[in-house]
Design a protein around this motif. Structure first.
Motif, PDB file in Angstrom:
ATOM      1  N   ILE A 352       0.841  -1.202   0.000  1.00  0.00           N
ATOM      2  CA  ILE A 352       0.000   0.000   0.000  1.00  0.00           C
ATOM      3  C   ILE A 352       0.874   1.250   0.000  1.00  0.00           C
ATOM      4  O   ILE A 352       0.648   2.198  -0.767  1.00  0.00           O
ATOM      5  N   LEU A 353       1.878   1.248   0.865  1.00  0.00           N
ATOM      6  CA  LEU A 353       2.777   2.401   0.951  1.00  0.00           C
ATOM      7  C   LEU A 353       3.495   2.631  -0.377  1.00  0.00           C
ATOM      8  O   LEU A 353       3.675   3.771  -0.813  1.00  0.00           O
ATOM      9  N   PHE A 354       3.903   1.541  -1.006  1.00  0.00           N
ATOM     10  CA  PHE A 354       4.588   1.690  -2.291  1.00  0.00           C
ATOM     11  C   PHE A 354       3.655   2.262  -3.354  1.00  0.00           C
ATOM     12  O   PHE A 354       4.042   3.147  -4.121  1.00  0.00           O
ATOM     13  N   LEU A 355       2.437   1.764  -3.406  1.00  0.00           N
ATOM     14  CA  LEU A 355       1.497   2.230  -4.429  1.00  0.00           C
ATOM     15  C   LEU A 355       1.140   3.705  -4.236  1.00  0.00           C
ATOM     16  O   LEU A 355       0.830   4.408  -5.199  1.00  0.00           O
ATOM     17  N   LYS A 356       1.208   4.179  -2.995  1.00  0.00           N
ATOM     18  CA  LYS A 356       0.968   5.600  -2.742  1.00  0.00           C
ATOM     19  C   LYS A 356       2.141   6.456  -3.211  1.00  0.00           C
ATOM     20  O   LYS A 356       1.958   7.609  -3.615  1.00  0.00           O
ATOM     21  N   ASN A 357       3.324   5.881  -3.144  1.00  0.00           N
ATOM     22  CA  ASN A 357       4.527   6.613  -3.552  1.00  0.00           C
ATOM     23  C   ASN A 357       5.473   5.642  -4.261  1.00  0.00           C
ATOM     24  O   ASN A 357       6.449   5.162  -3.685  1.00  0.00           O
ATOM     25  N   PRO A 358       5.180   5.327  -5.526  1.00  0.00           N
ATOM     26  CA  PRO A 358       5.932   4.276  -6.226  1.00  0.00           C
ATOM     27  C   PRO A 358       7.325   4.718  -6.679  1.00  0.00           C
ATOM     28  O   PRO A 358       7.478   5.377  -7.708  1.00  0.00           O
ATOM     29  N   VAL A 359       8.306   4.352  -5.878  1.00  0.00           N
ATOM     30  CA  VAL A 359       9.700   4.634  -6.227  1.00  0.00           C
ATOM     31  C   VAL A 359      10.521   3.368  -6.019  1.00  0.00           C
ATOM     32  O   VAL A 359      10.208   2.542  -5.157  1.00  0.00           O
ATOM     33  N   LEU A 360      11.571   3.218  -6.804  1.00  0.00           N
ATOM     34  CA  LEU A 360      12.469   2.072  -6.682  1.00  0.00           C
ATOM     35  C   LEU A 360      13.552   2.390  -5.665  1.00  0.00           C
ATOM     36  O   LEU A 360      14.236   3.403  -5.780  1.00  0.00           O
ATOM     37  N   GLN A 361      13.685   1.522  -4.694  1.00  0.00           N
ATOM     38  CA  GLN A 361      14.637   1.746  -3.607  1.00  0.00           C
ATOM     39  C   GLN A 361      16.005   1.232  -4.025  1.00  0.00           C
ATOM     40  O   GLN A 361      16.244   0.033  -4.086  1.00  0.00           O
ATOM     41  N   GLN A 362      16.912   2.147  -4.313  1.00  0.00           N
ATOM     42  CA  GLN A 362      18.222   1.780  -4.844  1.00  0.00           C
ATOM     43  C   GLN A 362      19.234   1.476  -3.748  1.00  0.00           C
ATOM     44  O   GLN A 362      20.247   0.831  -3.998  1.00  0.00           O
TER      45      GLN A 362
END
Length: 363
Positions: A352-362
């Motif tokens: 859910i958190l990712f879909l709210k702020n979809p960024v790839l964690q490098q």
């Protein structure tokens, strides 16, 4: 952390996915070497079991569920010409061979009985009492025989420093294999490979399905299925070869399905569901991909990475949140049936958190 641009995706593939592939390639090679030596000794002691060959990173007998969690299938020899059972009968025996007053329950959708007379050609050893009961080949008995062979072969090959046998849990054989990087837990499964025949329980392809192509479907079904010794009475169906073939050439139309899957798997391992024995494995993610490909069969649906990737993540979230993921070939089976609901809920919250702020964690 970067948003889901093409540049971010390429950077992620280079900095995260690439190193993972190289690490896993090394781990698989080391595990292969040990398991080859072990199963070669097992086959020498009992010709009913084949040794695992050394065939590089893509060994069809090795499935990487997570970096430290493998499943390795050991093919069974001497059972050829499989045919469907022509009659249904009740079984009234226990594992010890004593008579029961009520019949054993019928197998679930992913399982089936297996009778020795379902094969046209058999080694005499498969008729012995150490693996059969009342005409049935018993997976629990096969596992018992195989486990003893594993124990003896570990000693005979002087592998005690590299291989530890975990306490037998039900009808599973689990090992810990030491590699140069970390320990890998392995489930060893004796399997019967049924080639050139599709399982009657797998109602696939589905009506009006437009993925994959007819040619690919014929190829997939020609590879047949496996019968895996993973329970007491019933053999579990497996479709490893079919699944591998579905992944082969999946982007021949120029799509980004495989890239989406690789990024999804990496995010799962690093962020959403890390750990040595995660509740979500690569098997689940591959199934998510297959269902999404079936729903979105057109090339245009897989042109833009961001759109395609978020579609996969939303599908993953839906399945995890509902604790329900249909097996791709036998859709009546829920692949999350025995998964921890608390662990699934924890993954759902991260998604859910990712879909709210979809960024790839490098990092």
């Amino acid at each position: 952390m970067e948003s889901l641009t093409e540049e971010a995706m390429k950077s992620y593939l280079m900095n995260k996915v690439g190193p993972r592939q190289r690490l896993l390639s090394k781990i698989v090679e080391e595990v292969q070497e040990i398991i080859h030596k072990l199963t070669k000794e097992i086959s020498y002691r009992d010709i009913r079991f084949q040794p695992i060959s050394k065939s590089g990173y893509h060994n069809e007998n090795i499935k990487v569920l997570a970096p430290a969690q493998f499943v390795i299938t050991v093919p069974i020899k001497g059972l050829l010409g499989y045919k469907k059972s022509q009659s249904r009968r009740w079984r009234y025996y226990s594992m010890s061979g004593s008579k029961l007053f009520s019949p054993i329950r019928d197998p679930e959708k992913m399982y089936q009985w297996l009778e020795i007379n379902q094969f046209l050609k058999t080694l005499q050893q498969w008729h012995e009492n150490d693996v059969t009961m009342d005409g049935d080949i018993m997976p629990a008995k096969v596992i018992e025989v195989f486990l003893k062979l594993v124990e003896d072969s570990v000693k005979a090959c002087n592998l005690s420093n590299e291989v530890s046998i975990l306490e037998n849990f039900g009808s599973l054989i689990r090992l810990i294999v030491e590699t140069s990087e970390f320990q890998v837990e392995i489930e060893l499964i004796p399997i019967i490979e049924v080639l050139n025949r599709w399982s009657d329980k797998a109602k696939w392809p589905r009506c009006f399905s437009r993925w994959p192509s007819r040619e690919k479907i014929q190829c997939v079904k020609s590879l047949g299925f496996n019968l895996m010794a993973r329970s007491s009475y019933h053999w579990q169906l497996g479709f490893d070869r079919a699944e591998y073939m579905l992944m082969e050439g999946i982007d021949d139309d120029g799509g980004c399905r495989k890239i989406c899957y690789q990024v999804l798997r990496q995010m799962k391992e690093d962020v959403w569901c890390p750990g040595n024995k995660p509740v979500i494995t690569s098997q689940h993610l591959q199934t998510i991909l297959f269902w999404t490909c079936e729903k979105y069969p057109h090339s245009k649906d897989w042109r833009v990475f961001r759109k395609a990737f978020l579609r996969l993540v939303r599908k993953l979230y839906k399945c995890v949140n509902q604790h329900f993921l249909k097996h791709f070939f036998i859709k009546e089976t829920n692949m999350f049936q025995y998964s921890s609901k608390n662990e699934l809920d924890a993954v759902a919250q991260k998604l859910i958190l990712f879909l709210k702020n979809p960024v790839l964690q490098q990092d």
